[in-house]
Write an enzyme that holds these catalytic residues in place. Structure first.
Site, short mmCIF file in Angstrom:
data_model
loop_
_atom_site.label_atom_id
_atom_site.label_comp_id
_atom_site.label_asym_id
_atom_site.label_seq_id
_atom_site.Cartn_x
_atom_site.Cartn_y
_atom_site.Cartn_z
N ASP A 247 77.56 62.53 -6.24
CA ASP A 247 76.84 61.25 -6.47
C ASP A 247 76.38 61.59 -8.11
O ASP A 247 75.69 62.58 -8.52
CB ASP A 247 75.72 60.95 -5.65
CG ASP A 247 75.12 59.56 -5.86
OD1 ASP A 247 75.74 58.54 -5.79
OD2 ASP A 247 73.78 59.86 -6.33
N GLU A 309 81.55 61.11 -9.02
CA GLU A 309 81.06 59.68 -9.74
C GLU A 309 80.82 59.77 -11.17
O GLU A 309 79.91 60.16 -11.57
CB GLU A 309 80.06 59.22 -9.08
CG GLU A 309 79.76 57.72 -9.17
CD GLU A 309 78.08 57.18 -8.87
OE1 GLU A 309 78.11 55.92 -8.91
OE2 GLU A 309 77.57 58.23 -8.73
C1 NOJ Z 1 75.51 56.08 -7.08
C2 NOJ Z 1 75.79 55.51 -5.55
O1 NOJ Z 1 77.01 55.04 -5.60
C3 NOJ Z 1 74.54 54.36 -5.49
O2 NOJ Z 1 74.91 53.60 -4.19
C4 NOJ Z 1 73.12 54.65 -5.50
O3 NOJ Z 1 72.30 53.71 -5.60
C5 NOJ Z 1 72.81 55.73 -6.96
N1 NOJ Z 1 74.04 56.69 -7.11
C6 NOJ Z 1 71.79 56.72 -6.73
O4 NOJ Z 1 71.90 57.50 -5.91
#
Ligand code: NOJ
Length: 588
Positions: A247, A309
């Site tokens: 993440d 991500e």
């Molecule tokens: C990216 C995640 O995909 C999202 O859902 C989340 O709110 C944020 N990161 C914070 O962790």
């Protein structure tokens, strides 16, 4: 030597749970030189919304296990489960309060082990989501850290004394966040709205939170944080997970001097100034951290994978996450340019972004068009009239180029974005703070539509955590499986083709008919003795005839049922919004 012994010891430990997870190096591509993830399709499951087996209206791990056959039958290689760890669920799991357990709402560790073993039995790998940037404010680490300035974890988060309220050049966010004569140290705003700094009276200090205030950022400059987080990561690797989706991995470190963020002068949907996050994104220290993680992960058997991500400003920044300074980092950073950069369903957009990925990235491209944070692709790319045809074209754009692909539950069905109509129905806090301009992410998180049964076969409870969209009676897996022309069956065909055609594993992607504004066409080519596979997608509402190459091709898949089994590549006819895929016949 010591490292090898340690890994072997940890591996022995991995088998001590009640259900023995199958070692991953015995997985489907065992013995092959090419790691499994190089052409993998990874299916994202949002556990709250997949299958509810205990009738509380919220999905659970057993609900995923129950549907593993459906996932396997689609033809994907791995499942990524978004966070299922204990969490106050402020950000639906992305606020973790314990990294080495399962939230009781979702089940137990034994349920997880069973899921892993059952997935392995079906040739499916399991990836977890790892949130390294921040924890929940209810995590024991933060509770201790917030208690005083002198406790053993005092330096585990990003704390600051701030500035005197009388300082010059303060932003509105700083001025509005005054406590005991102090204001935050800079103008940074949270991605989820408001100041990114929260005052804690017990310490008379602010802490930094890039997301909600319930998600304090960890201080990665403290080596104890790295040790603790790497221990948690090993906990899951030792149980047999195939890797992680990391993440917001690009924002783990903040500028040491906490300099102000540059502002564009515009306001975002939350009413905050639009800022360039240059002082928290892509810092060299963040690259170095991932390089260390990569070394640890690569020491495990079975080609474990790090998916990142990575929403990034440009292609070079993405390239750097493969193997920039100081060496190998993410195996699969997500390439968000084709799917999430605002491009339309237009040949030029996909030709440019796919070609850049093919030719300018130092590793395997990873494409994604759907996830739990964005409106569904069918709604972003659809024209409201030919949406299913467009979704079929998008599936080809996702699954046919060289590389790995991510998809999201419901996307292969064409599930729609169902945004709440009233503020009181919103569950995602961004939608609550940002209403009505920002309605949050609930729309793409509604329960999976399995069948026309009550609650779409998702739950026995009429009160599900998000309402079931009313179109489930006709738009569901069971119904689509019976229809040979359905989007689901199209996906299955494409995924079968990906495995069956030898050129699909490694053959490079080469654009054809490069100036055509309406038809995206490319071939997979370059594998000795393997015939090329040609793909043509008419992204316009007009019938088209294209000249792609000399010779004939055998149709492998076509959205237009009237397509002949053999076609001339010199005069390939495409109905409006049609997609065609064929195997080139040899010229001799
Ligand atoms: C990216 C995640 O995909 C999202 O859902 C989340 O709110 C944020 N990161 C914070 O962790």
């Amino acid at each position: 030597m010591l490292k090898i012994a340690l890994v072997a010891w940890l591996w022995t430990l991995a088998g001590t749970g009640s259900v023995q997870a199958r070692p991953l190096d015995a997985g489907p591509s065992s013995g092959e030189a090419v790691p499994w993830w190089r052409d993998a399709v990874i299916y994202e499951v949002y556990p709250r919304s997949f299958g509810d087996t205990d009738g509380d209206g919220v999905g659970d791990l057993n609900g995923i296990t129950e549907h593993l056959d459906d996932i396997r039958d689609l033809g994907v290689d791995a499942v990524w489960i978004t966070p299922m760890y204990p969490s106050p669920q402020v950000d639906f799991g992305y606020d973790i309060s314990d990294y080495t357990a399962v939230d009781p709402q979702y089940g137990t560790l034994a349920d997880f082990d069973r899921l892993l073993a059952e997935a392995g039995n079906r040739g499916l790998r399991v990836l977890l989501d790892m949130v390294m940037n921040h924890t929940s404010d209810q995590h024991a680490w933060f509770r201790e850290s917030a208690g005083s300035r002198t406790n053993p974890k005092a330096d585990w988060y990003v704390w600051s004394d701030g500035l005197p309220a009388s300082a010059d050049n303060l932003s509105r966010q700083q001025r509005n966040n005054e406590h005991e004569g102090r204001v935050p140290p800079n103008n940074w705003i949270s991605s989820f709205g408001g100041s990114a700094w929260e005052w804690v009276p017990a310490r008379k200090q602010f802490y930094f939170h890039h997301f909600y205030k319930e998600q304090p950022d960890l201080n990665w400059r403290n080596p104890e944080v790295e040790r603790a987080m790497f221990d948690a990561i090993r906990f899951w690797l030792d149980r047999g997970v195939a890797g992680f989706r990391l993440d917001v991995i690009t924002t783990t470190y903040e500028d040491a001097a906490l300099r102000d963020a540059p502002e564009s002068g515009r306001l975002n949907a939350q009413g905050d100034p639009v800022q360039d996050i240059v002082h928290i994104d892509n810092l060299p220290e963040a690259h170095a951290l991932v390089a260390r993680l990569r070394k640890m992960v690569d020491a495990y058997p079975g080609d474990r994978v790090l998916v990142g991500e990575t929403y990034l400003p440009n292609l070079q920044a993405l390239a750097d996450w493969y193997t920039g300074e100081p060496g190998p980092q993410l195996h699969l950073p997500m390439n968000m340019f084709p799917g999430f950069s605002g491009g339309k369903y237009e040949a030029r957009h996909f030709r440019r972004t796919l070609e850049e990925a093919e030719t300018r990235l130092p590793g395997t491209p990873l494409y994604a068009y759907d996830n739990h944070d964005n409106p569904r692709s069918i709604d972003r790319f659809g024209d409201g009239v030919h949406d299913v045809q467009i979704a079929k074209g998008l599936a080809a754009v996702l699954l046919m180029p060289r590389g790995a692909a991510l998809t999201y539950y419901g996307a292969p069905l064409g599930m729609r974005t169902t945004t709440p109509a009233r503020k009181e129905d919103v569950r995602d806090p961004i939608g609550i703070t940002g209403w009505p301009k920002e309605k949050g992410r609930d729309g793409s998180r509604t329960p999976m539509q399995w069948s026309p049964a009550p609650q779409a076969g998702f739950s026995t409870n009429p009160e599900t955590w998000l309402p079931i969209p009313p179109d489930y009676r006709t738009l569901n897996l069971q119904t689509q499986l019976k229809d040979p022309e359905s989007l689901q069956n199209w996906w299955r065909t494409l995924l079968r083709l990906r495995k069956a055609e030898p050129v699909m594993k490694d053959g490079r992607t080469e654009m054809l008919d490069r100036e055509n504004p309406d038809v995206l066409s490319f071939r997979r080519t370059g594998v000795a003795a393997a015939p090329d596979v040609v793909v043509a997608i008419n992204m316009s509402g007009r019938a088209q005839t294209v000249d792609l190459d000399a010779g004939q091709a055998t149709t492998l898949a076509a959205t237009d049922p009237a397509t002949p089994g053999a076609v001339s590549l010199r005069r390939l006819r495409l109905a409006p919004f049609a997609t065609w895929i064929g195997r080139r016949q040899s010229l001799d």
